[in-house]
Design an enzyme around this catalytic site. Structure first.
Site, PDB file in Angstrom:
ATOM      1  N   CYS A  50       0.816  -1.231   0.000  1.00 28.28           N
ATOM      2  CA  CYS A  50       0.000   0.000   0.000  1.00 28.28           C
ATOM      3  C   CYS A  50       0.846   1.277   0.000  1.00 28.28           C
ATOM      4  O   CYS A  50       0.521   2.244  -0.699  1.00 28.28           O
ATOM      5  CB  CYS A  50      -0.966   0.003   1.169  1.00 28.28           C
ATOM      6  SG  CYS A  50      -0.298  -0.636   2.706  1.00 28.28           S
ATOM      7  N   HIS A  68      -2.779   6.311   4.626  1.00 27.64           N
ATOM      8  CA  HIS A  68      -1.340   6.477   4.852  1.00 27.64           C
ATOM      9  C   HIS A  68      -0.916   7.859   4.335  1.00 27.64           C
ATOM     10  O   HIS A  68      -1.359   8.286   3.257  1.00 27.64           O
ATOM     11  CB  HIS A  68      -0.535   5.433   4.068  1.00 27.64           C
ATOM     12  CG  HIS A  68      -0.673   4.021   4.578  1.00 27.64           C
ATOM     13  ND1 HIS A  68      -1.291   3.692   5.760  1.00 27.64           N
ATOM     14  CD2 HIS A  68      -0.227   2.845   4.051  1.00 27.64           C
ATOM     15  CE1 HIS A  68      -1.233   2.372   5.931  1.00 27.64           C
ATOM     16  NE2 HIS A  68      -0.598   1.844   4.905  1.00 27.64           N
TER      17      HIS A  68
END
Ligand SMILES: NC(=O)c1ccc[n+]([C@@H]2O[C@H](COP(=O)([O-])OP(=O)(O)OC[C@H]3O[C@@H](n4cnc5c(N)ncnc54)[C@H](OP(=O)(O)O)[C@@H]3O)[C@@H](O)[C@H]2O)c1
Length: 343
Positions: free
Chosen positions: A126, A241
């Site tokens: 990711c 994130h």
């Protein structure tokens, strides 16, 4: 078309099911697979109710596509079995990513890599995914000599149990109760910042997450010599994130040009008006498929370096959305139903 979603009860798997529904993925039948613990569980999926199946040689037959998010151990064993049985696997675990005959694909960045698949396609990590979506247009315009990543990663990146750990600890702190011992992370994550995402293995002073980010970025961008350094940090955010990315280009690229370039790039949204408090925030990135980029500015220590702040939803573009986009590309390019398995 029959589609298996392996790990369909997990954080990524349930997001895959949601993204497939949102995008109207052309599946005649969808079967979620999970561990024996969840077998028989019912999942509402629009107008359909799906029943979770356990993995068995018998039940995995007859699929066209299998989207995996059940961890590396499950992928190592069952992805080749699904491929052998005729499905093309899109795998979210790290197990297959660096295998030479497994393409590592970001839909907007290197879709052409799908043409050479042998039954298994890997989805990048990711943190890598969101950074590379923003870096590819820069590479194409100005070349890249060096990258320094510093990440601020949310807990859903570790899975559903980590989300619960943050929730339970945060509640205990707020209610002035005894904080439950950490089970997923090495330290309390609530109201803390942990400079360790994943584990330190074999006396390495970089974590396994950092060791994924560096070679995966090189593989996707097709430059095995690209100089990269990564520091990956866990922060008490549920989803999304954030990353500070320092990029040294080969040719001159001003912050203004970079902003224009990224504003026109697929999968990227530029939010960059810091004087008015506008820059990408994790809470704005969560729930979105686009990668948000802002704080684009010159690194005062180097005339060909830029700094930027990159935010992405780790469960969506960082995993589920890209897996579904890759599956869509496989269908569109007539690349499903190949019966070959990687060595
Ligand atoms: N979270 C992210 O942001 C992210 C991003 C990119 C990649 N990934 C990768 O995606 C994978 C899944 O992550 P996650 O966050 O979704 O984890 P998770 O929430 O813990 O979900 C794990 C899933 O795997 C299933 N599973 C576990 N053991 C199994 C077994 N022996 N047989 C069959 N199914 C099994 C679980 O089923 P039960 O419900 O029955 O336990 C569950 O559906 C990992 O490889 C992770 O590295 C995650």
């Amino acid at each position: 078309m029959r589609v298996a979603v392996v790990g369909g009860t997990g954080a990524v798997g349930s997001t895959i099911l949601g993204v497939m529904r949102e995008r109207g993925f052309p599946a005649d039948e969808v079967v979620p697979f999970a561990s024996e613990r969840s077998a028989g569980r019912r999942i509402d999926w629009g107008e359909r109710t799906l029943t979770v199946a356990p993995l068995s040689d018998e039940l995995i037959q007859g699929f066209d596509l299998a989207l995996f998010s059940a961890g590396g151990t499950v992928s190592s064993e069952w992805a080749p079995k699904f491929a052998e049985a005729g499905a093309v696997v899109v795998d979210n675990s790290s197990f297959w990513r660096m295998h030479d005959d497994v393409p590592l694909v970001i839909a907007e960045v290197n879709p052409e890599a799908l043409d050479s698949h042998n039954g298994i396609v890997a989805n990048p990590n990711c943190s890598t995914m969101q950074a590379v979506v923003a870096l590819k247009p820069i590479l194409d315009r100005a070349g890249i000599e060096r990258i320094v990543f510093s990440t601020y990663q949310s807990v859903s990146g570790t899975g559903q149990r980590a989300v619960e750990e943050l929730h339970d600890q945060a509640l205990a702190v707020i209610e002035a109760k005894e904080i439950p011992d950490p089970a997923i992370y090495p330290h309390h994550i609530a109201f803390n910042v942990i400079p360790q995402a994943e584990t330190f293995k074999d006396a390495d002073d970089y974590t396994t997450e950092e060791r994924k980010m560096m070679p995966e970025t090189r593989k996707i961008l097709g430059d095995p010599d690209l100089r990269i350094s990564a520091t990956c940090v866990r922060v008490p955010v549920y989803t999304g994130h954030s990353e500070s990315v320092n990029v040294q280009t080969r040719d001159d690229l001003s912050p203004e040009e970079c902003r224009e370039l990224l504003a026109a790039a697929p999968g990227v949204q530029v939010i960059d008006d810091p004087a008015n408090g506008l820059y990408p925030l994790a809470i704005d990135g969560a729930g979105q498929d686009e990668v948000l980029v802002g704080r684009i500015r010159r690194d005062p220590s180097h005339e060909r370096c830029l700094n930027m702040w990159v935010v992405g939803d780790n469960l969506r573009k960082g995993a589920a959305t890209n897996a579904v986009q890759v599956a869509e590309l496989l269908v569109k390019r007539g690349l499903v139903s190949r019966r070959r398995t990687p060595a």
